[in-house]
Design an enzyme around this catalytic site. Structure first.
Site, PDB file in Angstrom:
ATOM      1  N   CYS A 160      -4.985   6.380  76.029  1.00  0.00           N
ATOM      2  CA  CYS A 160      -5.667   7.250  76.960  1.00  0.00           C
ATOM      3  C   CYS A 160      -4.850   7.925  78.033  1.00  0.00           C
ATOM      4  O   CYS A 160      -4.949   9.122  78.122  1.00  0.00           O
ATOM      5  CB  CYS A 160      -6.549   6.201  78.060  1.00  0.00           C
ATOM      6  SG  CYS A 160      -5.757   4.840  79.025  1.00  0.00           S
ATOM      7  N   HIS A 212      -7.347   2.748  83.015  1.00  0.00           N
ATOM      8  CA  HIS A 212      -8.000   3.666  81.877  1.00  0.00           C
ATOM      9  C   HIS A 212      -7.987   5.061  82.675  1.00  0.00           C
ATOM     10  O   HIS A 212      -8.136   5.204  83.919  1.00  0.00           O
ATOM     11  CB  HIS A 212      -9.150   3.243  81.592  1.00  0.00           C
ATOM     12  CG  HIS A 212      -9.916   4.034  80.353  1.00  0.00           C
ATOM     13  ND1 HIS A 212      -9.122   3.953  79.218  1.00  0.00           N
ATOM     14  CD2 HIS A 212     -10.681   4.885  80.308  1.00  0.00           C
ATOM     15  CE1 HIS A 212      -9.924   4.823  78.157  1.00  0.00           C
ATOM     16  NE2 HIS A 212     -10.840   5.381  79.092  1.00  0.00           N
ATOM     17  N   HIS A 224     -12.084  10.815  76.451  1.00  0.00           N
ATOM     18  CA  HIS A 224     -11.151   9.821  76.704  1.00  0.00           C
ATOM     19  C   HIS A 224     -10.582   8.856  75.415  1.00  0.00           C
ATOM     20  O   HIS A 224     -11.694   8.999  74.292  1.00  0.00           O
ATOM     21  CB  HIS A 224     -11.514   8.793  77.758  1.00  0.00           C
ATOM     22  CG  HIS A 224     -12.762   8.006  77.274  1.00  0.00           C
ATOM     23  ND1 HIS A 224     -12.852   6.702  77.283  1.00  0.00           N
ATOM     24  CD2 HIS A 224     -13.964   8.257  76.789  1.00  0.00           C
ATOM     25  CE1 HIS A 224     -13.883   6.165  77.080  1.00  0.00           C
ATOM     26  NE2 HIS A 224     -14.820   7.435  76.714  1.00  0.00           N
TER      27      HIS A 224
END
Length: 260
Positions: A160, A212, A224
């Site tokens: 990510c 994240h 993402h």
């Protein structure tokens, strides 16, 4: 005298310990300059001078440089902006270059770059982009459906924060490597309704640790890397996965890196 080296393969795994069995923490891209901190056999502990990340690499895959010769490789402005390109090396061999690779001494007229007086030639032209918010979204979409890889930063596997770091690098903005570090940058945006395309959205776990990050696309959509690079819905609670009908990540904060 300090030792330096420049990476001359597509990407070089940076590991926690000097062993092939050690976890890959991140990757160093072609053309990036590292400072060599210490050596152990075929291994070198290095610091990536682009994002200051430290770890161990196999030293067969870079060229050592004297301190007096590093100037052409500091603050290189030309970044490969496609997910992949092919170059011809000085041995007249094809080599793969990933998006985010640095191209020192780039000559756009001849599509060439130079490392240690050796000329490399790209087979495809390389576009350069200004730091604009919608460009960030468009560049991130290049990686759609690429597989997730912990520590990865290429179209063959990316995580990510690797995705966000690489696409911002493509417009000339160097972000730190990890999501928690990236969250320290930029301007805080209070609500998803105020977010704009190109903003970074961060998510935390039950302990409040940021784990994240993704790129806001507008219209309550985020791109993402989670399993693969994908597009999902996002709101003030977090990321909603339509196929499983539940939230997968809890929103922590929104940051604007490019002031639009």
């Amino acid at each position: 005298m300090l030792k330096y080296a420049i990476i001359t393969i597509a990407c070089l795994p940076l590991r926690f310990e000097p062993s092939e069995k050690s976890e890959m923490e991140t990757q160093i891209m072609f053309g990036e300059l590292v400072q060599v901190l210490e050596s152990s056999g075929n291994w070198a502990k290095v610091k990536n001078l682009n994002d200051q990340y430290e770890g161990w690499v196999d030293n067969k895959n870079f060229i050592y440089l004297d301190e007096k010769n590093i100037q052409p490789y500091l603050n290189v402005k030309t970044v490969l902006t496609s997910t992949i390109n092919i170059a011809i090396n000085p041995k007249n061999e094809k080599i793969i270059l990933p998006g985010g690779a640095l191209l020192p001494n780039f000559d756009p007229l001849n599509n060439t770059f130079v490392i240690e007086d050796k000329i490399y030639k790209l087979l495809e032209p390389n576009n350069q982009y200004k730091p604009e918010a919608q460009t960030i979204v468009n560049l991130a979409k290049q990686y759609l459906n690429c597989p997730y890889l912990w520590g990865g930063k290429t179209a063959l596997g990316i995580d990510c924060s690797g995705l966000t770091q690489v696409v911002y690098k493509m417009v000339g903005i160097q972000l730190p490597r990890n999501a928690s570090q990236q969250a320290e940058k930029g301007k805080l945006i209070s609500f998803i309704e105020e977010a704009k395309p190109g903003d970074l959205i961060f998510f935390d776990n039950a302990e409040g640790k940021i784990i994240h990050v993704g790129v806001y696309m507008g219209n309550n959509k985020i791109i993402h890397a989670s399993g693969s690079v994908r597009i999902d819905s996002v709101d003030n609670h977090g990321i909603y996965r339509e196929e499983i009908k539940k939230y997968s990540h809890t929103l922590r904060m929104i940051k604007r890196i490019i002031d639009v």
